[in-house]
Design an enzyme around this catalytic site. Sequence first.
Site, short mmCIF file in Angstrom:
data_model
loop_
_atom_site.label_atom_id
_atom_site.label_comp_id
_atom_site.label_asym_id
_atom_site.label_seq_id
_atom_site.Cartn_x
_atom_site.Cartn_y
_atom_site.Cartn_z
CB CYS A 92 -3.23 5.13 2.09
SG CYS A 92 -4.37 6.51 1.87
CB CYS A 140 0.12 12.41 1.95
SG CYS A 140 -0.54 11.64 0.45
#
Length: 264
Positions: A74, A180
């Site tokens: 992440c 992302c």
Amino acid sequence: MADERLIGVFDSGVGGIGTLAEMTRLMPHERFLFYGDTAHAPYGTKSRDEVLGYVREIMAHMLARDVKAVAIACNTATSVAAAELRAAYDLPIIGIEPALKPAHEMRHGGSILVLATPMTLRLDKFQRLMGQYGEGAVPLPCPGLMELVEREAFEQAKRYLIEHFSPYDMSRVDAVVLGCTHYVFLRPVLAEILPDTVRVLDGNLGTARQLRRVLESRGMLREAGEGSVTFETSGDPETVLPQMNRLMRRAREIMEYAESNMTK
């Protein structure tokens, strides 16, 4: 003797499954535990302290499972918490970051659009990356896009991206960086709406390679035996676990596309 313990991988939701898929390809004998914090997703719109709190809880869970290494799949969690985790825990902790460096290296005078959550773009880690490799780069915050991927609303995500790209002359863009991990699942959509001249880059392969290098250098790599993946979630397992398995299959299909794209 190889280290038989699990490798922990976590994300704010299901996006890090794309990173996990690269890891299983490069380390097919390893046993992975993937934890998706879907109850608290998205991280990209939370405060720094909130994200730190979630990550500490996940680390406690991982350590209780006696993992030998942890990969943060992440970008937001890496930016917020990786340095603190490395200072606090005596085990390999691998983070991910937007693939701005490789985009910079292949740039030939055009722009680089960096798609990411608002928090990732605000944090010091990204600003330092921009200072090193940001020539021609345009940060493009994408609030709400991660949530569309979580819902597998890919047609809606396609409309979102078309609108976000509309101010830019894509013939003058060299690369789009997926900042992302959730956005990796949008590669097929991006292939539809971007010119063939625009390269699409993400940090998954680099993260998987770094994890393998670290494990190998410490004599911790498992090089025989059957590999495995265990999925866990802070959300509703009856809903999320089938989704994770679906996205794992989709991620492996997308990897094949990404590899062919890199050879163009």
